[in-house]
Motif scaffolding. Structure first.
Motif, short mmCIF file in Angstrom:
data_model
loop_
_atom_site.label_atom_id
_atom_site.label_comp_id
_atom_site.label_asym_id
_atom_site.label_seq_id
_atom_site.Cartn_x
_atom_site.Cartn_y
_atom_site.Cartn_z
N ILE A 89 -61.67 19.47 21.06
CA ILE A 89 -60.71 20.59 21.10
C ILE A 89 -60.31 21.07 19.55
CG2 ILE A 89 -58.88 21.96 22.14
CD1 ILE A 89 -59.32 19.92 24.41
N LYS A 90 -60.72 22.07 19.01
CA LYS A 90 -60.39 22.31 17.89
C LYS A 90 -59.12 23.52 17.74
CE LYS A 90 -64.93 23.27 16.62
NZ LYS A 90 -66.02 23.39 15.84
N ALA A 91 -58.14 23.69 16.90
CA ALA A 91 -57.43 24.87 16.86
C ALA A 91 -57.24 25.04 15.66
CB ALA A 91 -55.95 24.36 17.40
N LEU A 92 -56.61 26.41 15.23
CA LEU A 92 -56.65 26.98 14.17
C LEU A 92 -55.11 27.28 13.68
CD1 LEU A 92 -57.83 28.60 11.50
CD2 LEU A 92 -58.45 30.34 12.94
N SER A 105 -48.88 20.15 16.04
CA SER A 105 -50.06 20.61 16.56
C SER A 105 -51.17 19.59 16.41
CB SER A 105 -50.56 21.82 15.69
OG SER A 105 -49.48 22.77 15.78
N ALA A 106 -51.07 18.93 15.17
CA ALA A 106 -52.20 18.06 15.10
C ALA A 106 -52.37 16.82 15.95
CB ALA A 106 -52.19 17.44 13.64
N LYS A 107 -51.00 16.71 16.46
CA LYS A 107 -51.03 15.63 17.65
C LYS A 107 -51.79 16.25 18.94
CE LYS A 107 -46.95 13.45 16.26
NZ LYS A 107 -45.47 13.72 16.28
N LEU A 108 -51.99 17.49 19.15
CA LEU A 108 -52.29 18.20 20.37
C LEU A 108 -54.04 18.41 20.39
CD1 LEU A 108 -49.55 20.53 20.91
CD2 LEU A 108 -49.79 18.24 21.88
N PHE A 109 -54.43 18.41 19.24
CA PHE A 109 -55.86 18.72 19.05
C PHE A 109 -56.58 17.67 18.33
CE2 PHE A 109 -53.10 22.57 19.42
CZ PHE A 109 -53.78 23.12 20.65
#
Ligand code: PNS
Length: 157
Positions: free
Chosen positions: A2-5, A24-28
């Motif tokens: 899962i990638k986020a921006l 956020s880095a901990k979630l994706f």
């Protein structure tokens, strides 16, 4: 995977941005952090300098990839194969603006999701604009930005 921006002007990156990045880095699996152009804002630092500072600030977060992009956010999301945009929200003004952008982006790119992350309590008062004003008048910006950014601001870029 899962990638986020997480996009923004980052002119310059603040402790508030860093808090959103770390959370956020901990979630994706992968978090792209993108230096973008906000046509509504006049910037102090060039995109290259903003990118350099952001890269330095994120160098110890292994799943963060710092990039820059001059174009539509949805085009960057498509290029990177990302379906989730992260935005930090400090107050109701941010909320109104982010909802509008989220809706426009979801029309431009069907299926893209924007997740709004509330700022941490200690970051509510921080904005790049305020930090630039404080620096302009010779104030101490060290409570608001990472050290390398404070050095850049205080040494007049
Ligand atoms: O840190 P900012 O200034 O609030 O970030 C705003 C930003 C850069 C994310 C926004 O202006 C943006 O997405 N710019 C890229 C151009 C774009 O896609 N505009 C339409 C957004 S609906």
């Amino acid at each position: 995977m899962i990638k986020a921006l997480f996009p923004g002007s980052f002119d310059p990156v603040t402790n508030g941005h860093m808090s959103i990045i770390k959370r956020s880095a901990k979630l994706f699996d992968i978090l792209f952090v993108a230096v973008m152009v906000n046509p509504a804002k006049k910037s102090l630092f060039s995109p290259e300098k903003r990118l350099k500072m952001l890269k330095e600030c994120c160098k110890d977060i292994s799943n963060v990839i710092v990039i820059s992009f001059d174009g539509l956010l949805v085009d960057l999301a498509k290029e990177k194969g990302v379906g989730i945009i992260i935005k930090g929200v400090r107050n109701s003004l941010d909320f109104e603006s982010e909802i509008q952008q989220a809706q426009a982006n979801s029309i431009l790119f069907e299926g893209i999701e924007t997740l709004l992350m509330p700022s941490s309590a200690q970051d509510i008062a921080i904005s790049s604009t305020l930090v630039k004003q404080i620096a302009l008048f010779g104030g101490d910006v060290t409570p608001f930005v990472p050290k390398i950014v404070a050095d850049k601001l205080q040494n007049n870029k």
